[in-house]
Design a protein around this motif. Sequence first.
Motif, PDB file in Angstrom:
ATOM      1  N   GLU A   1       0.833  -1.220   0.000  1.00 49.71           N
ATOM      2  CA  GLU A   1       0.000   0.000   0.000  1.00 49.71           C
ATOM      3  C   GLU A   1       0.860   1.260   0.000  1.00 49.71           C
ATOM      4  OE1 GLU A   1      -3.238  -0.167   2.793  1.00 49.71           O
ATOM      5  OE2 GLU A   1      -3.929  -2.089   2.005  1.00 49.71           O
ATOM      6  N   PHE A   2       1.989   1.223   0.713  1.00 53.98           N
ATOM      7  CA  PHE A   2       2.917   2.348   0.651  1.00 53.98           C
ATOM      8  C   PHE A   2       3.424   2.499  -0.786  1.00 53.98           C
ATOM      9  CE2 PHE A   2       4.618   4.390   4.574  1.00 53.98           C
ATOM     10  CZ  PHE A   2       3.718   3.862   5.492  1.00 53.98           C
TER      11      PHE A   2
ATOM     12  N   HIS B   1       2.127   1.647  -3.490  1.00 51.29           N
ATOM     13  CA  HIS B   1       1.054   2.094  -4.358  1.00 51.29           C
ATOM     14  C   HIS B   1       1.009   3.617  -4.481  1.00 51.29           C
ATOM     15  CE1 HIS B   1      -2.714   1.168  -6.438  1.00 51.29           C
ATOM     16  NE2 HIS B   1      -3.193   2.268  -5.908  1.00 51.29           N
ATOM     17  N   LEU B   2       1.603   4.301  -3.474  1.00 45.30           N
ATOM     18  CA  LEU B   2       1.583   5.759  -3.478  1.00 45.30           C
ATOM     19  C   LEU B   2       2.663   6.355  -4.384  1.00 45.30           C
ATOM     20  CD1 LEU B   2       0.978   6.436   0.322  1.00 45.30           C
ATOM     21  CD2 LEU B   2      -0.684   6.469  -1.526  1.00 45.30           C
ATOM     22  N   PHE B   3       3.537   5.524  -4.948  1.00 44.80           N
ATOM     23  CA  PHE B   3       4.509   6.046  -5.913  1.00 44.80           C
ATOM     24  C   PHE B   3       3.816   6.216  -7.260  1.00 44.80           C
ATOM     25  CE2 PHE B   3       8.735   6.598  -4.435  1.00 44.80           C
ATOM     26  CZ  PHE B   3       8.858   5.793  -3.322  1.00 44.80           C
ATOM     27  N   ASN B   4       4.135   7.322  -7.916  1.00 45.63           N
ATOM     28  CA  ASN B   4       3.543   7.609  -9.222  1.00 45.63           C
ATOM     29  C   ASN B   4       4.556   8.411 -10.018  1.00 45.63           C
ATOM     30  OD1 ASN B   4       1.025   7.373 -10.693  1.00 45.63           O
ATOM     31  ND2 ASN B   4       0.051   7.642  -8.705  1.00 45.63           N
TER      32      ASN B   4
ATOM     33  N   ILE C   1       6.219  11.146  -8.010  1.00 45.18           N
ATOM     34  CA  ILE C   1       5.322  11.496  -6.900  1.00 45.18           C
ATOM     35  C   ILE C   1       5.615  10.474  -5.806  1.00 45.18           C
ATOM     36  CG2 ILE C   1       2.929  11.717  -6.168  1.00 45.18           C
ATOM     37  CD1 ILE C   1       2.294  12.339  -9.173  1.00 45.18           C
ATOM     38  N   THR C   2       6.037  10.984  -4.638  1.00 44.20           N
ATOM     39  CA  THR C   2       6.502  10.081  -3.573  1.00 44.20           C
ATOM     40  C   THR C   2       5.396   9.856  -2.539  1.00 44.20           C
ATOM     41  OG1 THR C   2       7.235  11.821  -2.077  1.00 44.20           O
ATOM     42  CG2 THR C   2       8.768  11.179  -3.831  1.00 44.20           C
TER      43      THR C   2
ATOM     44  N   PHE D   1       1.249  15.638  -1.394  1.00 46.40           N
ATOM     45  CA  PHE D   1       2.294  14.635  -1.593  1.00 46.40           C
ATOM     46  C   PHE D   1       3.485  15.306  -2.268  1.00 46.40           C
ATOM     47  CE2 PHE D   1       0.754  10.463  -0.436  1.00 46.40           C
ATOM     48  CZ  PHE D   1      -0.620  10.660  -0.326  1.00 46.40           C
TER      49      PHE D   1
ATOM     50  N   CYS E   1       0.700  19.888  -7.870  1.00 46.73           N
ATOM     51  CA  CYS E   1       1.031  18.821  -6.945  1.00 46.73           C
ATOM     52  C   CYS E   1      -0.174  17.984  -6.518  1.00 46.73           C
ATOM     53  CB  CYS E   1       1.845  19.328  -5.767  1.00 46.73           C
ATOM     54  SG  CYS E   1       0.948  20.289  -4.598  1.00 46.73           S
ATOM     55  N   THR E   2       0.146  16.850  -5.982  1.00 48.51           N
ATOM     56  CA  THR E   2      -0.810  15.796  -5.663  1.00 48.51           C
ATOM     57  C   THR E   2      -1.376  16.033  -4.261  1.00 48.51           C
ATOM     58  OG1 THR E   2       0.500  14.305  -6.998  1.00 48.51           O
ATOM     59  CG2 THR E   2      -0.991  13.278  -5.423  1.00 48.51           C
ATOM     60  N   HIS E   3      -2.675  15.882  -4.107  1.00 46.88           N
ATOM     61  CA  HIS E   3      -3.306  16.171  -2.821  1.00 46.88           C
ATOM     62  C   HIS E   3      -3.351  14.937  -1.924  1.00 46.88           C
ATOM     63  CE1 HIS E   3      -5.907  18.741  -0.347  1.00 46.88           C
ATOM     64  NE2 HIS E   3      -6.521  17.614  -0.031  1.00 46.88           N
ATOM     65  N   ASN E   4      -3.256  15.174  -0.622  1.00 48.68           N
ATOM     66  CA  ASN E   4      -3.403  14.110   0.377  1.00 48.68           C
ATOM     67  C   ASN E   4      -4.718  14.332   1.102  1.00 48.68           C
ATOM     68  OD1 ASN E   4      -3.079  12.240   2.478  1.00 48.68           O
ATOM     69  ND2 ASN E   4      -1.954  13.702   3.736  1.00 48.68           N
TER      70      ASN E   4
ATOM     71  N   LEU F   1      -5.135   4.171   2.957  1.00 49.61           N
ATOM     72  CA  LEU F   1      -3.952   4.879   2.468  1.00 49.61           C
ATOM     73  C   LEU F   1      -3.959   5.031   0.949  1.00 49.61           C
ATOM     74  CD1 LEU F   1      -1.216   6.166   3.229  1.00 49.61           C
ATOM     75  CD2 LEU F   1      -0.185   3.908   2.977  1.00 49.61           C
ATOM     76  N   THR F   2      -4.250   3.942   0.238  1.00 49.83           N
ATOM     77  CA  THR F   2      -4.129   3.986  -1.222  1.00 49.83           C
ATOM     78  C   THR F   2      -5.129   4.937  -1.865  1.00 49.83           C
ATOM     79  OG1 THR F   2      -5.551   2.059  -1.330  1.00 49.83           O
ATOM     80  CG2 THR F   2      -3.190   1.666  -1.487  1.00 49.83           C
TER      81      THR F   2
ATOM     82  N   GLN G   1      -4.370   9.450  -1.971  1.00 54.23           N
ATOM     83  CA  GLN G   1      -3.559  10.223  -2.920  1.00 54.23           C
ATOM     84  C   GLN G   1      -4.384  10.566  -4.153  1.00 54.23           C
ATOM     85  OE1 GLN G   1      -0.296   8.570  -5.567  1.00 54.23           O
ATOM     86  NE2 GLN G   1       0.933   9.510  -3.958  1.00 54.23           N
TER      87      GLN G   1
ATOM     88  N   THR H   1      -3.975  12.585  -7.607  1.00 55.40           N
ATOM     89  CA  THR H   1      -3.099  13.365  -8.504  1.00 55.40           C
ATOM     90  C   THR H   1      -3.925  14.397  -9.263  1.00 55.40           C
ATOM     91  OG1 THR H   1      -3.426  11.699 -10.212  1.00 55.40           O
ATOM     92  CG2 THR H   1      -1.474  11.443  -8.827  1.00 55.40           C
TER      93      THR H   1
END
Lengths: 268, 193
Positions: free
Chosen positions: A13-14, A16-19, A30-31, A40, B94-97, B105-106, B109, B111
């Motif tokens: 899942e962590f 999965h946050l890479f893009n 995107i980290t 992010f 930038c990508t929003h949280n 979690l998944t 994010q 984009t």
Amino acid sequence: MKHFETYKRIKEEFCHLFNFKSHGNTLEIITPLVTITNKFVSVFITPRGDKLIVTDGGWIRQEVYDHSIISDDRDIVSTLIQQYKKYYHINQTSGDGNIFYFRSIDKIELLSSAVFDIANFIVGVVNSYSLEYKEKKEKEDRDNFKSETNDFLKQHYHKNFKSGSELVKGVRYNGILTINSRIHLFEYITGSSTRYYENDMRKAIVNFKLIEDNPIKEYVDNRIAVYNDVALGHEEISLTLKNYLEKHTNKTFVRSEFSQILSIIQPT
Amino acid sequence: MSEQINEQILKNYPLFQKVRYENKELVKNVINLEDEGSNNANYKHGKSFVKSKKLEDIEFIIEANKKDIKRYGFKLMSKLLCERPFFRFDASGCTHNNNSLLIPLTLRQITTPHFQYYDKEGYNTAYKTEELKDPDIISELEQDINKGAEIFCKESVTFTTGNRYPTINRDSGLLFKTNEIDLLKDIKFDEAF
């Protein structure tokens, strides 16, 4: 709970946050790291000859992470950034009206390490810009006093008055009034506690003293302290400090008697 | 620090919901982007008042990066409702949280391109509609701010007279007309300071 399965799930899942996104020759990663401004972190990789540059892409300076680089606490923030640069081994350059934080690498084996460090650096710096260094009430009282004083001076002196300006490099006064080539410097004194109030007094003393050794002092007619006499911090200030400040000012005004300024410095 | 929870929206949430879905009208059919009015020298700026039965001071604001065709955004703002924009769209950036305890979690994010609004707890929340997940539509809106405007207007229920979309004139100042441009290409990255 099965440890290995749980660990695998969290890791996936962590990951999965890479893009990524492509921008011409530049790669945006995107980290999974986030700022306290709910963004992010992105890291940019771009080639320069036989090197790879890993950079924030100028996004810190451009306030892309929904943060502000302007603050009353810029001195604190500045020292934090210097420490982060040192810890994460980050360089800085400028170009195109922007500032870029970066590291240059010449071996692909070092790429992920650079991305890791720049990403953590961005988190630290954006968070440093975004944290509150004063309690909320103190910040609100301070902002209100500053606005009121600035509004009063702008209303009567118009473009002759500039708030938050530098007279000499590196020294910013709360206000600078210029009339007929004569300069009047303002420092505002406020605080919701004695500590904040006396800090303002110390800052004013230093700022007014700094002019004494500068040739520009020939053009300075008044060094003015504007006291917020309704602030809580006004009640128990040190008389020693007050006397010392009065040695370096030639005029003092209190908030409840703003209009007296107009009889001392005639608006044009 | 930007507040985690927008207290003003929270206090006025029913009003915010009504304004969000109300059929609103853009006063201008054509909006020209200018240098003036922009807080940031890298951006051009344009705006139009918005007629609403609920709030009298809504503004539709456009910000478009002068060099990067795909860096633009739209906002709806009303100072009577809250200090910050109450609805916005960003085409890139930038990508929003989505910083919520309730979201896995998944899914936190989001984009760009994405919309941002405030949920009923007052959190600034980003999301994509199905259109914004389609690579062809993303490519189209990255090249054309008017396509982005169409998407924003539909989602925010804000139209010009006759239920149409505004025309945004970005002007001839745009330096790069392709989304493949490398914005770092002129930066030297010498070891400076």
